[in-house]
Scaffold this active site. Structure first.
Site, PDB file in Angstrom:
ATOM      1  N   TYR A 131      -9.806   4.278 -35.920  1.00  0.00           N
ATOM      2  CA  TYR A 131     -10.722   3.689 -34.934  1.00  0.00           C
ATOM      3  C   TYR A 131     -11.464   4.816 -34.242  1.00  0.00           C
ATOM      4  O   TYR A 131     -10.863   5.824 -33.858  1.00  0.00           O
ATOM      5  CB  TYR A 131      -9.929   2.879 -33.904  1.00  0.00           C
ATOM      6  CG  TYR A 131     -10.771   2.263 -32.807  1.00  0.00           C
ATOM      7  CD1 TYR A 131     -11.677   1.239 -33.087  1.00  0.00           C
ATOM      8  CD2 TYR A 131     -10.655   2.699 -31.481  1.00  0.00           C
ATOM      9  CE1 TYR A 131     -12.437   0.662 -32.081  1.00  0.00           C
ATOM     10  CE2 TYR A 131     -11.422   2.116 -30.467  1.00  0.00           C
ATOM     11  CZ  TYR A 131     -12.302   1.103 -30.774  1.00  0.00           C
ATOM     12  OH  TYR A 131     -13.058   0.533 -29.774  1.00  0.00           O
ATOM     13  N   ASP A 181     -11.770  13.269 -34.773  1.00  0.00           N
ATOM     14  CA  ASP A 181     -11.824  12.449 -33.560  1.00  0.00           C
ATOM     15  C   ASP A 181     -10.451  12.554 -32.894  1.00  0.00           C
ATOM     16  O   ASP A 181      -9.500  11.892 -33.283  1.00  0.00           O
ATOM     17  CB  ASP A 181     -12.172  11.001 -33.926  1.00  0.00           C
ATOM     18  CG  ASP A 181     -12.215  10.094 -32.703  1.00  0.00           C
ATOM     19  OD1 ASP A 181     -11.986  10.596 -31.575  1.00  0.00           O
ATOM     20  OD2 ASP A 181     -12.474   8.886 -32.869  1.00  0.00           O
ATOM     21  N   LYS A 239      -9.847   9.858 -23.308  1.00  0.00           N
ATOM     22  CA  LYS A 239      -8.519   9.523 -22.780  1.00  0.00           C
ATOM     23  C   LYS A 239      -7.946  10.632 -21.870  1.00  0.00           C
ATOM     24  O   LYS A 239      -8.362  10.738 -20.734  1.00  0.00           O
ATOM     25  CB  LYS A 239      -7.577   9.141 -23.935  1.00  0.00           C
ATOM     26  CG  LYS A 239      -8.151   7.926 -24.700  1.00  0.00           C
ATOM     27  CD  LYS A 239      -7.179   7.174 -25.557  1.00  0.00           C
ATOM     28  CE  LYS A 239      -7.788   5.841 -25.965  1.00  0.00           C
ATOM     29  NZ  LYS A 239      -8.322   5.752 -27.315  1.00  0.00           N
TER      30      LYS A 239
HETATM   31  C1  LIG Z   1      -9.760   5.254 -27.726  1.00  0.00           C
HETATM   32  C2  LIG Z   1     -10.439   5.886 -28.873  1.00  0.00           C
HETATM   33  C3  LIG Z   1     -11.838   5.908 -28.996  1.00  0.00           C
HETATM   34  C4  LIG Z   1     -12.734   5.165 -28.036  1.00  0.00           C
HETATM   35  O1  LIG Z   1     -12.667   5.680 -26.744  1.00  0.00           O
HETATM   36  P1  LIG Z   1     -13.135   4.734 -25.515  1.00  0.00           P
HETATM   37  O2  LIG Z   1     -12.963   5.631 -24.325  1.00  0.00           O
HETATM   38  O3  LIG Z   1     -12.221   3.556 -25.534  1.00  0.00           O
HETATM   39  O4  LIG Z   1     -14.541   4.379 -25.762  1.00  0.00           O
HETATM   40  C5  LIG Z   1     -12.394   6.604 -30.047  1.00  0.00           C
HETATM   41  N1  LIG Z   1     -11.637   7.264 -30.932  1.00  0.00           N
HETATM   42  C6  LIG Z   1     -10.290   7.267 -30.850  1.00  0.00           C
HETATM   43  C7  LIG Z   1      -9.506   8.047 -31.849  1.00  0.00           C
HETATM   44  C8  LIG Z   1      -9.650   6.582 -29.829  1.00  0.00           C
HETATM   45  O5  LIG Z   1      -8.328   6.578 -29.778  1.00  0.00           O
END
Ligand SMILES: *Cc1c(COP(=O)(O)O)cnc(C)c1O
Length: 429
Positions: free
Chosen positions: A144, A239, A267
């Site tokens: 994701y 990511d 995060k």
């Molecule tokens: C949580 C997450 C996102 C999205 O971040 P948001 O602050 O919710 O927009 C993107 N990539 C990864 C790997 C994530 O865990």
């Protein structure tokens, strides 16, 4: 467990918001329940509006690695807020947070702060395309990367929970630029590069896929991606929105020793306030506006209050021994539960890396790609409920991971493990 107040608030919220929530997974749909409305948090604990107390393993879905309302974060935020909340002009706090990160991550020279993980990844994809002059991107099924159009293609997280493989409202033409491959499969990557040679701007991956189960990759898969990208002039994009500052200060990059060209954070970086970031070597970052032609901006980017929270949190994380102790305490918890499950012969395992764990109702094989996950989430639903009744709060989806924070002491984890075992015995009998 009393839920009177939460249920009333949820009824009202349903009038105001689709599904009564502002982010889908919060609706408790995949555990057949209704959401608890949370009143406050402190350390490892949260309290809901009915005054139920829980040991929290959601941690706001990852950001709160120090636990709720950590004193250092609290006082730094209050201090920053005392000087005003936002200026739309540079502040020294942006430099301070950047220094904390860049001095410990030598593979990136420059950063750009955003206000969410989605925004960081979306912007960095534009950067990868702008820098390479190529359009196609490669992602992996089960990773994701936020909800931007280019990446909401068979994505995990809340989507899988609802049994969809993508979202309505995304033009076919956008989706055609995103190639989706199975994780942990070198052949698929080779085939893809053979077919789309010279068209691939970047390969994006969660180096520790943790939004759709915890799909730990085989040794060597990330190294392989590094080699393929270099050989084909494509950028490798890690990511690290979850894994960054979670498994090590330098994230999965430090943990595995594989160096990406672009990295995104979110995060933990914001200490519980909305912050994201992306970074790369200076020749790549030189493409970003105002230095270069790739446009990206934000009214609240680098917000001083959010920067303050990030500075306070990352300062704690940079102290010697922080990550070793996180790992030790997490294993104290997971080893105890796993040993019990094994002794009882349950098909159950907590899969763990660093201070992340995932509940798998399957102990027979290592799960490395999304189709390995048993789609029957009945076991998780029952466990989730049984744990709530015993004062343990997990994110309400079996595809999501749990997080141990620094506020989860040995004693608290001992109590949590006992409750977990009790809940497990109850649902298995
Ligand atoms: C949580 C997450 C996102 C999205 O971040 P948001 O602050 O919710 O927009 C993107 N990539 C990864 C790997 C994530 O865990």
């Amino acid at each position: 467990m009393k839920q009177t107040v939460s249920k009333a608030l949820y009824e009202t919220a349903k009038k105001y918001f689709p599904g009564g929530v502002n982010s889908p997974v919060r609706a408790f749909k995949s555990v057949d329940g209704t959401p608890l409305f949370i009143k406050k948090g402190n350390g490892a604990y949260i309290w809901d509006e009915d005054d139920n107390e829980f040991i929290d393993f959601c941690g706001s879905w990852g950001p709160l690695i120090l636990g709720h309302n950590h004193p250092a974060v609290y006082s730094k935020v209050v201090e920053a807020l005392g000087n005003g909340s936002s200026f739309g002009a540079p502040t020294r706090l942006e430099n301070e947070l950047a220094e904390l990160i860049l001095t410990r991550n030598s593979f990136i020279d420059k950063l750009r702060f955003t206000s969410s993980g989605t925004e960081a990844v979306m912007s960095a994809i534009r950067l990868a395309r702008g820098y390479t002059g190529r359009n196609k991107i490669v992602k992996f099924e089960g990773c994701y990367h936020g909800h931007s159009d280019a990446l909401l293609v068979k994505a995990g997280s809340g989507l899988v929970t609802f049994g969809n493989s993508s979202s309505a409202g995304i033009p076919e033409a956008f989706v055609n630029e995103t190639l989706v491959l199975p994780l942990n499969n070198k052949e698929a990557v080779e085939q893809c590069f053979a077919e789309y040679k010279d068209q691939i701007a970047c390969v994006i991956i969660e180096p520790i896929p943790a939004n759709n189960g915890l799909l730990l990759q085989e040794e060597g898969f990330l190294t392989f991606l590094r080699e393929v990208c270099t050989a084909n002039g494509a950028l490798l994009f890690f990511d690290e929105v979850i894994s960054g500052f979670r498994v090590a200060f330098g994230g999965a990059t430090e943990h595995y020793g594989v160096i990406p060209d672009i990295v995104s954070y979110g995060k933990i970086i914001g200490g519980g306030l909305p912050v994201g970031a992306y970074g790369a070597k200076k020749e790549i970052m030189a493409q970003i506006s105002p230095d270069g032609p790739v446009y990206q901006a934000g009214t609240l980017s680098g917000n001083p209050v959010a920067m303050a929270a990030g500075i306070a949190q990352l300062t704690e994380l940079s102290k010697p021994g922080f990550y070793e102790d996180q790992k030790r305490r997490t294993h104290l918890f997971t080893d105890k539960i796993n040993a019990h499950a094994k002794a009882k012969g349950y098909h159950f395992e907590l899969v763990t890396i660093g201070s992340i764990y995932w509940i798998s109702f399957d102990d027979s094989k290592r799960i490395r790609k999304s189709e390995d996950i048993n789609p029957d989430m009945t076991g998780f639903k029952h466990l989730h409920r049984a744990l709530l009744e015993r004062g343990v709060y997990l994110g309400p989806s079996g595809y999501e991971v749990g997080f141990v924070s620094a506020a989860h002491t040995d004693e608290i984890l001992e109590v949590a493990a006992t409750r977990f075992i009790d809940a497990l015995d109850a649902i298995m009998s």
